[in-house]
Design a protein around this motif. Structure first.
Motif, PDB file in Angstrom:
ATOM      1  N   GLU A  39       9.154  66.071  73.930  1.00 21.53           N
ATOM      2  CA  GLU A  39       9.922  65.217  74.873  1.00 21.53           C
ATOM      3  C   GLU A  39       8.843  64.434  75.880  1.00 21.53           C
ATOM      4  OE1 GLU A  39      13.322  63.676  76.444  1.00 21.53           O
ATOM      5  OE2 GLU A  39      13.029  64.757  74.559  1.00 21.53           O
ATOM      6  N   ARG A  40       7.971  65.074  76.420  1.00 23.03           N
ATOM      7  CA  ARG A  40       7.029  64.318  77.109  1.00 23.03           C
ATOM      8  C   ARG A  40       6.274  63.095  76.407  1.00 23.03           C
ATOM      9  NH1 ARG A  40       6.061  69.345  79.481  1.00 23.03           N
ATOM     10  NH2 ARG A  40       4.040  69.673  78.214  1.00 23.03           N
ATOM     11  N   LEU A  41       5.835  63.363  75.371  1.00 22.23           N
ATOM     12  CA  LEU A  41       5.184  62.204  74.536  1.00 22.23           C
ATOM     13  C   LEU A  41       6.080  61.461  74.091  1.00 22.23           C
ATOM     14  CD1 LEU A  41       2.919  64.651  72.224  1.00 22.23           C
ATOM     15  CD2 LEU A  41       2.271  63.184  73.891  1.00 22.23           C
ATOM     16  N   ARG A  42       7.706  61.496  73.854  1.00 26.18           N
ATOM     17  CA  ARG A  42       8.323  60.478  73.465  1.00 26.18           C
ATOM     18  C   ARG A  42       8.458  59.644  74.580  1.00 26.18           C
ATOM     19  NH1 ARG A  42      13.345  59.248  73.866  1.00 26.18           N
ATOM     20  NH2 ARG A  42      13.789  60.908  75.336  1.00 26.18           N
ATOM     21  N   LYS A  43       8.720  60.113  75.928  1.00 28.11           N
ATOM     22  CA  LYS A  43       8.621  59.471  77.171  1.00 28.11           C
ATOM     23  C   LYS A  43       7.607  58.638  77.473  1.00 28.11           C
ATOM     24  CE  LYS A  43      12.035  62.538  79.336  1.00 28.11           C
ATOM     25  NZ  LYS A  43      12.285  63.239  80.395  1.00 28.11           N
ATOM     26  N   LYS A  44       6.402  59.017  77.211  1.00 30.55           N
ATOM     27  CA  LYS A  44       5.082  58.273  77.344  1.00 30.55           C
ATOM     28  C   LYS A  44       4.918  57.024  76.476  1.00 30.55           C
ATOM     29  CE  LYS A  44       2.396  62.197  79.458  1.00 30.55           C
ATOM     30  NZ  LYS A  44       1.067  62.770  79.302  1.00 30.55           N
ATOM     31  N   THR A  45       5.384  57.233  75.120  1.00 29.01           N
ATOM     32  CA  THR A  45       5.372  56.232  74.232  1.00 29.01           C
ATOM     33  C   THR A  45       6.826  55.826  73.859  1.00 29.01           C
ATOM     34  OG1 THR A  45       5.431  57.801  72.380  1.00 29.01           O
ATOM     35  CG2 THR A  45       3.202  56.846  73.421  1.00 29.01           C
ATOM     36  N   PRO A  46       7.456  54.916  74.878  1.00 30.54           N
ATOM     37  CA  PRO A  46       8.708  54.514  74.373  1.00 30.54           C
ATOM     38  C   PRO A  46       9.114  53.382  73.213  1.00 30.54           C
ATOM     39  CG  PRO A  46       7.714  53.356  76.356  1.00 30.54           C
ATOM     40  CD  PRO A  46       6.662  54.135  75.886  1.00 30.54           C
ATOM     41  N   GLY A  47      10.039  53.622  72.505  1.00 32.17           N
ATOM     42  CA  GLY A  47      10.135  52.809  71.243  1.00 32.17           C
ATOM     43  C   GLY A  47      10.452  51.492  71.872  1.00 32.17           C
TER      44      GLY A  47
END
Length: 238
Positions: free
Chosen positions: A121-129
Motif C-alpha cells: 500500500e505504501r509503494l502504491r501511494k509513492k508511485t501513483p498511477g
C-alpha cells in the motif's frame, strides 16, 4: 499479709485475629495483584519475514494434513497432485499451484501478511498511477497552461522582463524546426494583446538592455487575475 489461694488464670495466648469476610477478600485480591500475569511473562516474538513465514505455513499445513489423514496419506496426496500438474493439461497445473498456494497462505502467520500488505500500500501511494494524476484533489486550479506564457517565464528567468524581439526570434526558430511559417513581430504582439498581456515600451532584459517587451510584474498580475465568469447562453423564447 493477705495471700490469695485461688489459682491464677493463665494469660491468653496471642491467637491470630479472625478476619472478616471482607478482609479475607481484600487480601486475596492483593495477592493476585502481586502475582505477575502469564501474558506479561511471556515475551511476544517478532513478526517473521516473508520467507520464514512461508516455511511456517508449509510446516503447519503438512502438520494439519498429517493429523487428518496421516503422514503417508499426506505424502501420497501431494505427490499425486504434483504428478497431475505435470501430466495433464495446463489448467490442472494452474489449479494445483493455486490450491497449494492458498492452503499455505491460510497457515502463514497473519502478522506477516498484514505487514506485506502495508508495504504494498505504501509503494502504491509513492508511485501513483495515471488515475491519481488526474484526480480532483491534485487537479490544477485555474485555466490550462498556455505555451506562450510558459515561454515568457522561461525567457524572463530572473530578469525584470523580456524583449518583444527576443520572444519573436525564439518563436520563429521553434516554428522553423516544426516546419511552420515563422511569426513576425506584429503577429506576436497581436497574440499578446488577444490574451490581454500588456506590452511596455521599455523593459530591461537579462542582458541589461532596454527595449519594448513584457515586464514580469505585468505577467504576474495577469496570471493572478481571475478569468471573467462565463455568461450563460440566453434561453430560447417559448
Amino acid at each position: 499479709m493477705f495471700i490469695s489461694l485461688r489459682k491464677s488464670q493463665p494469660e491468653p495466648a496471642n491467637e491470630p485475629e479472625l478476619l472478616e469476610d471482607d478482609d479475607v477478600q481484600e487480601e486475596a485480591e492483593d495477592q493476585e495483584e502481586k502475582q505477575p500475569d502469564a501474558g506479561q511473562e511471556k515475551k511476544t516474538g517478532d513478526v517473521p519475514a516473508f520467507l520464514p513465514a512461508l516455511a511456517i505455513g508449509v510446516r503447519d499445513w503438512l502438520t494439519w494434513c498429517s493429523s487428518r489423514i496421516g503422514t503417508g496419506g499426506t505424502y501420497a496426496v501431494h505427490i499425486t497432485a504434483l504428478w497431475a500438474a505435470g501430466f495433464y493439461s495446463l489448467w490442472v497445473t494452474y489449479s494445483v499451484v493455486l490450491g497449494l498456494t492458498l492452503a499455505v497462505l491460510a497457515f502463514t502467520p497473519r502478522a506477516t501478511l498484514d505487514r506485506l500488505a502495508d508495504r504494498i500500500e505504501r509503494l502504491r501511494k509513492k508511485t501513483p498511477g495515471k488515475a491519481d494524476a488526474t484526480s480532483p484533489e491534485e487537479a490544477p486550479v485555474g485555466p490550462p497552461a498556455d505555451p506562450l506564457v510558459d515561454l515568457l517565464w522561461k525567457l524572463i528567468a530572473d530578469a525584470p522582463g523580456v524583449h518583444l524581439k527576443t520572444l519573436t526570434d525564439t518563436l520563429a526558430r521553434a516554428s522553423e524546426k516544426a516546419g511552420r511559417p515563422a511569426p513576425d513581430r506584429a503577429a506576436v504582439k497581436a497574440s499578446l494583446k488577444a490574451r490581454n498581456i500588456p506590452v511596455r515600451p521599455s523593459v530591461r532584459d537579462t542582458r541589461g538592455k532596454v527595449n519594448k517587451g513584457v515586464h514580469r510584474e505585468d505577467l504576474q498580475a495577469w496570471q493572478n487575475t481571475p478569468p471573467p465568469p462565463r455568461t450563460p447562453a440566453p434561453e430560447p423564447a417559448p
